[in-house]
Design an enzyme around this catalytic site. Sequence first.
Site, PDB file in Angstrom:
ATOM      1  N   HIS A   1     -38.700  40.861  52.289  1.00 38.03           N
ATOM      2  CA  HIS A   1     -39.470  42.155  52.948  1.00 38.03           C
ATOM      3  C   HIS A   1     -38.757  43.283  53.565  1.00 38.03           C
ATOM      4  O   HIS A   1     -37.631  43.028  53.907  1.00 38.03           O
ATOM      5  CB  HIS A   1     -40.351  41.384  53.936  1.00 38.03           C
ATOM      6  CG  HIS A   1     -41.034  42.461  54.748  1.00 38.03           C
ATOM      7  ND1 HIS A   1     -42.425  43.171  54.478  1.00 38.03           N
ATOM      8  CD2 HIS A   1     -40.819  43.203  55.890  1.00 38.03           C
ATOM      9  CE1 HIS A   1     -42.777  43.930  55.160  1.00 38.03           C
ATOM     10  NE2 HIS A   1     -41.926  44.109  56.063  1.00 38.03           N
TER      11      HIS A   1
ATOM     12  N   PHE B   1     -55.232  38.745  48.113  1.00 35.38           N
ATOM     13  CA  PHE B   1     -54.082  37.642  48.313  1.00 35.38           C
ATOM     14  C   PHE B   1     -53.581  37.437  49.915  1.00 35.38           C
ATOM     15  O   PHE B   1     -52.677  36.756  50.078  1.00 35.38           O
ATOM     16  CB  PHE B   1     -52.837  37.799  47.643  1.00 35.38           C
ATOM     17  CG  PHE B   1     -52.293  39.417  47.836  1.00 35.38           C
ATOM     18  CD1 PHE B   1     -51.378  39.498  49.006  1.00 35.38           C
ATOM     19  CD2 PHE B   1     -52.534  40.566  46.923  1.00 35.38           C
ATOM     20  CE1 PHE B   1     -50.842  40.866  49.185  1.00 35.38           C
ATOM     21  CE2 PHE B   1     -51.915  41.604  47.213  1.00 35.38           C
ATOM     22  CZ  PHE B   1     -51.130  42.013  48.272  1.00 35.38           C
TER      23      PHE B   1
ATOM     24  N   ARG C   1     -34.616  41.034  44.511  1.00 37.90           N
ATOM     25  CA  ARG C   1     -35.603  40.381  43.918  1.00 37.90           C
ATOM     26  C   ARG C   1     -35.484  39.995  42.426  1.00 37.90           C
ATOM     27  O   ARG C   1     -35.898  38.994  42.015  1.00 37.90           O
ATOM     28  CB  ARG C   1     -37.044  41.405  43.990  1.00 37.90           C
ATOM     29  CG  ARG C   1     -37.416  41.257  45.190  1.00 37.90           C
ATOM     30  CD  ARG C   1     -38.713  42.281  45.670  1.00 37.90           C
ATOM     31  NE  ARG C   1     -39.392  41.965  47.011  1.00 37.90           N
ATOM     32  CZ  ARG C   1     -40.373  42.899  47.489  1.00 37.90           C
ATOM     33  NH1 ARG C   1     -40.512  44.072  46.981  1.00 37.90           N
ATOM     34  NH2 ARG C   1     -40.821  42.563  48.516  1.00 37.90           N
TER      35      ARG C   1
ATOM     36  N   ARG D   1     -35.684  49.645  50.018  1.00 43.93           N
ATOM     37  CA  ARG D   1     -36.595  49.311  48.913  1.00 43.93           C
ATOM     38  C   ARG D   1     -36.307  49.740  47.818  1.00 43.93           C
ATOM     39  O   ARG D   1     -36.605  48.542  46.699  1.00 43.93           O
ATOM     40  CB  ARG D   1     -37.956  50.160  49.230  1.00 43.93           C
ATOM     41  CG  ARG D   1     -38.647  49.916  50.565  1.00 43.93           C
ATOM     42  CD  ARG D   1     -39.929  50.330  50.762  1.00 43.93           C
ATOM     43  NE  ARG D   1     -40.996  49.959  50.005  1.00 43.93           N
ATOM     44  CZ  ARG D   1     -41.640  48.800  50.325  1.00 43.93           C
ATOM     45  NH1 ARG D   1     -41.398  48.000  51.186  1.00 43.93           N
ATOM     46  NH2 ARG D   1     -42.528  48.158  49.143  1.00 43.93           N
TER      47      ARG D   1
ATOM     48  N   TYR E   1     -48.914  40.824  58.683  1.00 45.93           N
ATOM     49  CA  TYR E   1     -49.367  41.429  57.571  1.00 45.93           C
ATOM     50  C   TYR E   1     -50.721  41.741  57.632  1.00 45.93           C
ATOM     51  O   TYR E   1     -51.637  41.771  56.627  1.00 45.93           O
ATOM     52  CB  TYR E   1     -49.234  40.407  56.321  1.00 45.93           C
ATOM     53  CG  TYR E   1     -47.829  40.254  55.983  1.00 45.93           C
ATOM     54  CD1 TYR E   1     -47.407  41.194  55.040  1.00 45.93           C
ATOM     55  CD2 TYR E   1     -46.950  39.118  56.314  1.00 45.93           C
ATOM     56  CE1 TYR E   1     -46.184  41.289  54.682  1.00 45.93           C
ATOM     57  CE2 TYR E   1     -45.695  38.804  55.631  1.00 45.93           C
ATOM     58  CZ  TYR E   1     -45.311  39.953  54.776  1.00 45.93           C
ATOM     59  OH  TYR E   1     -44.183  39.995  54.252  1.00 45.93           O
TER      60      TYR E   1
ATOM     61  N   ASN F   1     -41.174  36.530  46.602  1.00 43.79           N
ATOM     62  CA  ASN F   1     -40.322  37.374  46.156  1.00 43.79           C
ATOM     63  C   ASN F   1     -39.149  37.609  47.211  1.00 43.79           C
ATOM     64  O   ASN F   1     -38.726  38.959  47.348  1.00 43.79           O
ATOM     65  CB  ASN F   1     -41.298  38.937  45.881  1.00 43.79           C
ATOM     66  CG  ASN F   1     -41.870  39.268  47.024  1.00 43.79           C
ATOM     67  OD1 ASN F   1     -41.832  38.865  48.192  1.00 43.79           O
ATOM     68  ND2 ASN F   1     -42.585  40.500  46.889  1.00 43.79           N
TER      69      ASN F   1
ATOM     70  N   THR G   1     -41.874  44.767  43.540  1.00 38.84           N
ATOM     71  CA  THR G   1     -42.658  43.542  44.328  1.00 38.84           C
ATOM     72  C   THR G   1     -42.639  42.328  43.529  1.00 38.84           C
ATOM     73  O   THR G   1     -42.348  41.338  43.796  1.00 38.84           O
ATOM     74  CB  THR G   1     -43.931  44.249  44.560  1.00 38.84           C
ATOM     75  OG1 THR G   1     -44.191  45.419  45.388  1.00 38.84           O
ATOM     76  CG2 THR G   1     -44.983  42.971  45.407  1.00 38.84           C
TER      77      THR G   1
ATOM     78  N   LYS H   1     -37.598  35.800  52.843  1.00 40.43           N
ATOM     79  CA  LYS H   1     -38.614  34.979  52.970  1.00 40.43           C
ATOM     80  C   LYS H   1     -38.574  33.646  52.781  1.00 40.43           C
ATOM     81  O   LYS H   1     -37.359  33.163  52.362  1.00 40.43           O
ATOM     82  CB  LYS H   1     -39.523  35.423  51.867  1.00 40.43           C
ATOM     83  CG  LYS H   1     -40.188  37.105  52.131  1.00 40.43           C
ATOM     84  CD  LYS H   1     -41.204  37.623  51.216  1.00 40.43           C
ATOM     85  CE  LYS H   1     -41.583  38.867  51.617  1.00 40.43           C
ATOM     86  NZ  LYS H   1     -42.696  39.255  50.646  1.00 40.43           N
TER      87      LYS H   1
ATOM     88  N   GLU I   1     -42.194  46.464  63.434  1.00 46.58           N
ATOM     89  CA  GLU I   1     -41.864  45.333  62.767  1.00 46.58           C
ATOM     90  C   GLU I   1     -40.521  44.815  63.627  1.00 46.58           C
ATOM     91  O   GLU I   1     -40.558  43.392  63.855  1.00 46.58           O
ATOM     92  CB  GLU I   1     -41.611  45.328  61.231  1.00 46.58           C
ATOM     93  CG  GLU I   1     -42.825  45.635  60.590  1.00 46.58           C
ATOM     94  CD  GLU I   1     -42.893  45.571  59.075  1.00 46.58           C
ATOM     95  OE1 GLU I   1     -41.657  45.795  58.495  1.00 46.58           O
ATOM     96  OE2 GLU I   1     -43.892  45.873  58.279  1.00 46.58           O
TER      97      GLU I   1
HETATM   98  P1  GDP Z   1     -43.925  45.062  49.006  1.00 46.50           P
HETATM   99  O1  GDP Z   1     -43.903  46.213  49.951  1.00 46.50           O
HETATM  100  O2  GDP Z   1     -42.973  45.232  47.561  1.00 46.50           O
HETATM  101  O3  GDP Z   1     -43.503  43.704  49.726  1.00 46.50           O
HETATM  102  O4  GDP Z   1     -45.652  44.670  48.236  1.00 46.50           O
HETATM  103  P2  GDP Z   1     -46.935  44.925  49.001  1.00 46.50           P
HETATM  104  O5  GDP Z   1     -46.956  45.531  50.075  1.00 46.50           O
HETATM  105  O6  GDP Z   1     -47.775  45.382  47.798  1.00 46.50           O
HETATM  106  O7  GDP Z   1     -47.327  43.206  49.267  1.00 46.50           O
HETATM  107  C1  GDP Z   1     -46.975  42.750  50.196  1.00 46.50           C
HETATM  108  C2  GDP Z   1     -46.357  41.178  49.899  1.00 46.50           C
HETATM  109  O8  GDP Z   1     -47.438  40.472  49.470  1.00 46.50           O
HETATM  110  C3  GDP Z   1     -45.518  41.315  48.824  1.00 46.50           C
HETATM  111  O9  GDP Z   1     -44.170  41.347  49.125  1.00 46.50           O
HETATM  112  C4  GDP Z   1     -45.616  39.684  48.256  1.00 46.50           C
HETATM  113  O10 GDP Z   1     -45.092  38.846  48.879  1.00 46.50           O
HETATM  114  C5  GDP Z   1     -47.313  39.533  48.505  1.00 46.50           C
HETATM  115  N1  GDP Z   1     -48.047  39.664  47.343  1.00 46.50           N
HETATM  116  C6  GDP Z   1     -48.092  41.104  46.690  1.00 46.50           C
HETATM  117  N2  GDP Z   1     -48.965  40.979  45.463  1.00 46.50           N
HETATM  118  C7  GDP Z   1     -49.443  39.566  45.510  1.00 46.50           C
HETATM  119  C8  GDP Z   1     -50.354  38.985  44.539  1.00 46.50           C
HETATM  120  O11 GDP Z   1     -50.869  39.373  43.662  1.00 46.50           O
HETATM  121  N3  GDP Z   1     -50.336  37.632  44.965  1.00 46.50           N
HETATM  122  C9  GDP Z   1     -50.068  37.000  46.227  1.00 46.50           C
HETATM  123  N4  GDP Z   1     -50.344  35.701  46.498  1.00 46.50           N
HETATM  124  N5  GDP Z   1     -49.275  37.609  47.011  1.00 46.50           N
HETATM  125  C10 GDP Z   1     -48.886  38.975  46.559  1.00 46.50           C
END
Ligand code: GDP
Length: 131
Positions: free
Chosen positions: A109, A51, A96, A79, A43, A106, A85, A3, A120
């Site tokens: 991805h 968010f 991470r 993962r 996304y 973070n 996350t 990222k 993807e």
């Molecule tokens: P992942 O599968 O671990 O990447 O997590 P998710 O699918 O839940 O979320 C996708 C991405 O959204 C995450 O990797 C973060 O970059 C972002 N994200 C998740 N939670 C938050 C949040 O509370 N605030 C913001 N701004 N971004 C978030």
Amino acid sequence: MIKPEAVAAGHTGKIIDMIISNGYRILALKYTRLSQEEAGVFYAVHKERPFYGELVDYMASGPIYAAILEKDNAVEDYRKLIGATDPAQAEEGTIRKRFAESKAKNAAHGSDSDANAEIEGNFFFSGRERF
Ligand code: GDP
């Protein structure tokens, strides 16, 4: 994907090294930047989450590396390698934990299923960019 903030901070080489030394083969790799529109499409599954707008802005904020990785059990193992996350919850030794700035920024991805990995991968790469 690696990222934007992790690329800007110069962590790309170390992250790719962790990926390769954990047994992944890199089938495709690209340095590119998502437009706002492309980040929104990538996304789109998160459209209803509060968010979403911040996530799209962030992912379009600078260049990223996109890759297709191959390995047995790749989705689940990757993962584990990237970690939770929120880096505060991520285990020691994960990407991470080492490189993420925050739950939002973070570092990496990973696709959450084989089906999404295919979607993807097709988002970033044509057939002649994979080896
Ligand atoms: P992942 O599968 O671990 O990447 O997590 P998710 O699918 O839940 O979320 C996708 C991405 O959204 C995450 O990797 C973060 O970059 C972002 N994200 C998740 N939670 C938050 C949040 O509370 N605030 C913001 N701004 N971004 C978030």
